[in-house]
Write a protein that holds these residues in place. Structure first.
Motif, PDB file in Angstrom:
ATOM      1  N   ASP A  83      -4.784  11.206  14.679  1.00 60.18           N
ATOM      2  CA  ASP A  83      -5.742  10.118  14.518  1.00 60.18           C
ATOM      3  C   ASP A  83      -6.005   9.917  13.032  1.00 60.18           C
ATOM      4  O   ASP A  83      -5.442  10.606  12.176  1.00 60.18           O
ATOM      5  N   ASP A  84      -6.874   8.949  12.736  1.00 62.23           N
ATOM      6  CA  ASP A  84      -7.101   8.586  11.342  1.00 62.23           C
ATOM      7  C   ASP A  84      -7.776   9.690  10.543  1.00 62.23           C
ATOM      8  O   ASP A  84      -7.664   9.733   9.312  1.00 62.23           O
ATOM      9  N   ARG A  85      -8.486  10.588  11.206  1.00 63.25           N
ATOM     10  CA  ARG A  85      -9.101  11.698  10.487  1.00 63.25           C
ATOM     11  C   ARG A  85      -8.044  12.587   9.832  1.00 63.25           C
ATOM     12  O   ARG A  85      -8.284  13.211   8.794  1.00 63.25           O
ATOM     13  N   ILE A  86      -6.876  12.662  10.463  1.00 65.39           N
ATOM     14  CA  ILE A  86      -5.777  13.469   9.919  1.00 65.39           C
ATOM     15  C   ILE A  86      -4.882  12.627   9.021  1.00 65.39           C
ATOM     16  O   ILE A  86      -4.592  13.005   7.880  1.00 65.39           O
ATOM     17  N   VAL A  87      -4.462  11.470   9.517  1.00 64.98           N
ATOM     18  CA  VAL A  87      -3.552  10.610   8.749  1.00 64.98           C
ATOM     19  C   VAL A  87      -4.225  10.105   7.478  1.00 64.98           C
ATOM     20  O   VAL A  87      -3.583   9.958   6.428  1.00 64.98           O
ATOM     21  N   GLY A  88      -5.551   9.861   7.557  1.00 63.84           N
ATOM     22  CA  GLY A  88      -6.257   9.354   6.392  1.00 63.84           C
ATOM     23  C   GLY A  88      -6.224  10.300   5.206  1.00 63.84           C
ATOM     24  O   GLY A  88      -6.410   9.879   4.056  1.00 63.84           O
ATOM     25  N   ARG A  89      -5.966  11.580   5.451  1.00 64.18           N
ATOM     26  CA  ARG A  89      -5.911  12.554   4.360  1.00 64.18           C
ATOM     27  C   ARG A  89      -4.662  12.403   3.487  1.00 64.18           C
ATOM     28  O   ARG A  89      -4.658  12.852   2.340  1.00 64.18           O
ATOM     29  N   ARG A  92      -6.291   3.098  13.699  1.00 67.19           N
ATOM     30  CA  ARG A  92      -5.808   1.924  12.967  1.00 67.19           C
ATOM     31  C   ARG A  92      -4.897   2.323  11.811  1.00 67.19           C
ATOM     32  O   ARG A  92      -3.851   1.710  11.591  1.00 67.19           O
ATOM     33  N   LEU A  93      -5.278   3.337  11.044  1.00 70.42           N
ATOM     34  CA  LEU A  93      -4.418   3.816   9.962  1.00 70.42           C
ATOM     35  C   LEU A  93      -3.137   4.421  10.529  1.00 70.42           C
ATOM     36  O   LEU A  93      -2.038   4.213   9.998  1.00 70.42           O
ATOM     37  N   THR A  94      -3.290   5.176  11.614  1.00 69.36           N
ATOM     38  CA  THR A  94      -2.139   5.848  12.225  1.00 69.36           C
ATOM     39  C   THR A  94      -1.126   4.842  12.736  1.00 69.36           C
ATOM     40  O   THR A  94       0.085   5.006  12.518  1.00 69.36           O
ATOM     41  N   GLY A 154      -6.707   6.206  -1.189  1.00 73.10           N
ATOM     42  CA  GLY A 154      -7.926   5.494  -0.851  1.00 73.10           C
ATOM     43  C   GLY A 154      -7.760   3.985  -0.870  1.00 73.10           C
ATOM     44  O   GLY A 154      -8.268   3.272   0.012  1.00 73.10           O
ATOM     45  N   TRP A 155      -7.047   3.449  -1.886  1.00 73.22           N
ATOM     46  CA  TRP A 155      -6.901   1.999  -1.988  1.00 73.22           C
ATOM     47  C   TRP A 155      -6.130   1.438  -0.806  1.00 73.22           C
ATOM     48  O   TRP A 155      -6.411   0.320  -0.333  1.00 73.22           O
ATOM     49  N   LEU A 156      -5.169   2.233  -0.294  1.00 74.09           N
ATOM     50  CA  LEU A 156      -4.391   1.755   0.832  1.00 74.09           C
ATOM     51  C   LEU A 156      -5.223   1.782   2.112  1.00 74.09           C
ATOM     52  O   LEU A 156      -5.163   0.845   2.929  1.00 74.09           O
ATOM     53  N   LYS A 157      -6.038   2.823   2.285  1.00 73.52           N
ATOM     54  CA  LYS A 157      -6.910   2.872   3.456  1.00 73.52           C
ATOM     55  C   LYS A 157      -7.885   1.702   3.452  1.00 73.52           C
ATOM     56  O   LYS A 157      -8.152   1.096   4.501  1.00 73.52           O
ATOM     57  N   HIS A 158      -8.410   1.387   2.273  1.00 72.37           N
ATOM     58  CA  HIS A 158      -9.337   0.255   2.173  1.00 72.37           C
ATOM     59  C   HIS A 158      -8.636  -1.054   2.511  1.00 72.37           C
ATOM     60  O   HIS A 158      -9.201  -1.923   3.202  1.00 72.37           O
ATOM     61  N   ARG A 159      -7.412  -1.205   2.034  1.00 73.68           N
ATOM     62  CA  ARG A 159      -6.663  -2.446   2.286  1.00 73.68           C
ATOM     63  C   ARG A 159      -6.382  -2.623   3.775  1.00 73.68           C
ATOM     64  O   ARG A 159      -6.440  -3.735   4.296  1.00 73.68           O
TER      65      ARG A 159
END
Length: 457
Positions: free
Chosen positions: A275-281, A19-21, A285-290
Motif C-alpha cells: 500500500d501507499d504507506r510502504i510504496v510512499g517511502r 493510489r501511489l501504488t 516527495g514532489w512525485l507523491k504530491h504530483r
C-alpha cells in the motif's frame, strides 16, 4: 434502496491507500510491455513472417480451409488485414510506442487497450513461439490495468489478487499432481540450475551450493506456492509477508536464471499487495504530491461498472472451469467453450510453471556441410553453445528460437513440426531465419547437408 446503492458503490470504490501504488504499477507495467515488444521486433519476421519458420499466412489459410468465415474467431488478430513481414514488425514498433505513451501518462486507457490488442494479435500470430504462460499473463495484466487507470477499485484489485493466486497456487498444485520424484524428494534444485532452458553465469554458482541448502530451497518454493498464496486474501501483515517472500524468491530466480519477464510480472503483481504507506517511502516527495494533488477521483460511470462486472464474471468463469479441469475434473460439454476462451483471448488461463524437472541436460548442436566431410556449426545467440563462452544474462529479453530449442529432443509431439521447418529454412539458407542466429557458417552458399548432434550432460 439506499442500502443496495451503497453496496454497489462499495464493490467499485476507489482504495485511496493504493493510489501511489497503482500509479507505480502502471509505469512498471509499461516498461515490461516495452521490453516484450522490443524483444519481438527483431525476431517476428524469422519466426512467422512469409519466409519464417511457421509463416502466418500458411496458418491463416489452414484456418480458413478448416473453419471458413469463423476462422477469425479461432485466431483473433489484426493480422487478418495484413500478414506481411512489414505489418508484423510495425506492430511490434507500434506496441513499443504505445508502451511509451503509457509510461508518460498520455491517454493511458487508450494506450493500454491498443497495446493489449496488438500483443494479443502477436500472441495468436506467433503460434507456438508465443504460446507461453508469461505471454497470456502479460495479456491479462494489460486487460485488467485498463480499469486501474481511473483508480484502484476494489473489484479490479480482487481480479489482480486472483490472478496472482492462480499463478502461484496452480504452479504448486501442478508439481504435486505431476508425481515428479524430484519435487516429492525435494531434490529439484539439485538439477534445475543445470537443466533449465537458458542458464546464465549465476546458474553455475547456484549449482555449486551445498545439497542441504538446495533441498531447503526446494521446500521453500513449495511452501511459497502451496501455502503463501492464501495469505493474499488475509489481513495486511500476512499480505505483506506474502508479497515480500514472493518478491525475494522471484529475485533469486532472476539472479540464477534467464526467464524473460515472467518473474518481473510476478513481482509487479506483488506490488498491489502493498500500500501507499510502504510504496510512499521509495517515491520522492514532489512525485507523491504530483500524483495525489488531483484530489479525489471521480466516481466510475455506470458503463465502466458494468464492463468491470462482466469482465470479472468472465475471468472467474474461465479460470475456475479451466483450473477444475487441470486438477483432473471433468468439464461438461456445455462449459467447454469457457475452457477454450482462455487461450483465445488471453484471460483466465491456468499456470503450471515447471511441474516436472529434467534430471539431465541434452544440448543440441546443428551443423551443416557442403561435402558431407567438413561440418560447420550454427552458433545460437544465447543458448549454451561454445564451451569457451559463458551464457549471458538477458532478462527481460526472450530469444524465442533459443528457448524453443530446449524442448528438443521433443518433450511432446507438437514440437517436431516446427523444428523440421526450422531445419528446412536453414537448408534453404533463408536470411530471415538465419538472422536469428549468432553465426551462419554458410552466409555465402547453401549447405547440401545438415545434421543434429545431441550432447548429454
Amino acid at each position: 434502496m439506499q442500502t443496495e446503492e451503497t453496496g454497489v458503490r462499495s464493490v467499485f470504490r476507489i482504495d485511496k491507500d493504493l493510489r501511489l501504488t497503482s500509479w507505480l504499477f502502471l509505469k512498471l507495467l509499461a516498461l515490461i510491455f516495452l521490453a516484450a515488444f522490443l524483444s519481438l521486433y527483431g525476431q517476428i519476421a524469422g519466426l512467422v513472417g512469409p519466409n519464417g519458420i511457421l509463416p502466418l499466412g500458411e496458418f491463416q489459410d489452414y484456418l480458413v480451409r478448416s473453419y471458413g468465415r469463423e476462422a477469425w474467431w479461432w485466431l483473433p488478430s489484426i493480422f487478418w488485414l495484413d500478414n506481411s513481414e512489414a505489418a508484423l514488425q510495425w506492430a511490434t514498433l507500434a506496441g513499443a510506442g504505445l508502451s511509451l505513451t503509457l509510461l508518460l501518462g498520455v491517454v493511458p486507457r487508450l494506450s493500454l487497450l491498443l497495446m493489449t490488442l496488438i500483443y494479443l494479435s502477436l500472441y495468436q500470430a506467433a503460434q507456438i513461439f508465443l504460446n507461453f504462460q508469461w505471454d497470456y499473463l502479460l495479456l491479462e495484466m494489460g486487460i485488467l490495468a485498463i480499469f486501474l487507470v481511473r483508480g484502484p477499485g476494489w473489484l479490479v484489485l480482487l481480479l489482480f489478487h486472483w490472478l496472482l493466486f492462480r499463478l502461484r497456487f496452480l504452479s504448486g498444485i501442478s508439481k504435486l499432481l505431476s508425481g515428479d520424484p524430484s519435487w516429492q524428494g525435494f531434490t529439484t534444485l539439485n538439477y534445475y540450475f543445470e537443466t533449465q532452458p537458458l542458464p546464465h553465469v549465476g546458474s553455475w554458482y547456484a549449482h555449486q551450493l551445498p545439497e542441504w541448502l538446495l533441498q531447503a530451497g526446494t521446500m521453500l518454493v513449495l511452501f511459497s506456492e502451496l501455502v503463501v498464496p492464501f495469505f493474499i486474501f488475509l489481513p495486511r501483515r500476512l499480505r505483506i509477508f506474502a508479497a515480500l517472500l514472493t518478491i525475494a524468491i522471484q529475485s533469486a530466480i532472476i539472479a540464477t536464471s534467464n526467464h524473460n519477464f515472467v518473474n518481473l510480472l510476478t513481482i509487479l503483481l506483488c506490488l498491489l499487495l502493498l500500500d501507499d504507506r510502504i510504496v510512499g517511502r521509495v517515491l520522492p516527495g514532489w512525485l507523491k504530491h504530483r500524483i495525489t494533488r488531483e484530489g479525489e477521483p471521480a466516481p466510475l460511470p455506470l458503463s465502466s461498472r458494468f464492463t468491470q462486472a462482466a469482465l470479472a464474471l468472465l475471468i472467474f468463469g474461465v479460470s475456475l472451469t479451466s483450473s477444475y479441469r487441470m486438477i483432473g475434473g471433468s468439464v461438461p460439454g456445455e462449459l467447454q467453450w469457457l475452457v477454450n476462451l482462455g487461450p483465445r483471448l488471453g484471460i483466465g488461463n491456468v499456470y503450471h510453471i515447471f511441474p516436472t524437472m529434467q534430471t539431465e541436460r541434452q544440448e543440441l548442436e546443428i551443423e551443416g556441410s557442403g561435402d558431407g566431410v567438413v561440418w560447420k556449426p550454427y552458433i545460437f545467440k544465447y543458448k549454451p553453445g561454445p564451451v569457451d563462452r559463458a551464457p549471458p544474462f538477458i532478462v527481460p529479453h526472450q530469444p524465442r528460437l533459443d528457448w524453443m530449442i530446449w524442448f528438443m529432443p521433443p518433450q511432446s509431439a507438437n514440437m517436431q513440426g516446427w523444428f523440421e521447418r526450422f531445419l528446412y529454412r536453414l537448408w534453404q539458407n533463408e536470411p530471415a531465419v538465419t538472422a536469428l542466429l549468432e553465426h551462419n557458417p554458410f552466409a555465402d552458399e547453401q549447405p547440401k547437408y545438415l545434421r543434429v548432434l545431441v550432447y548429454r550432460y
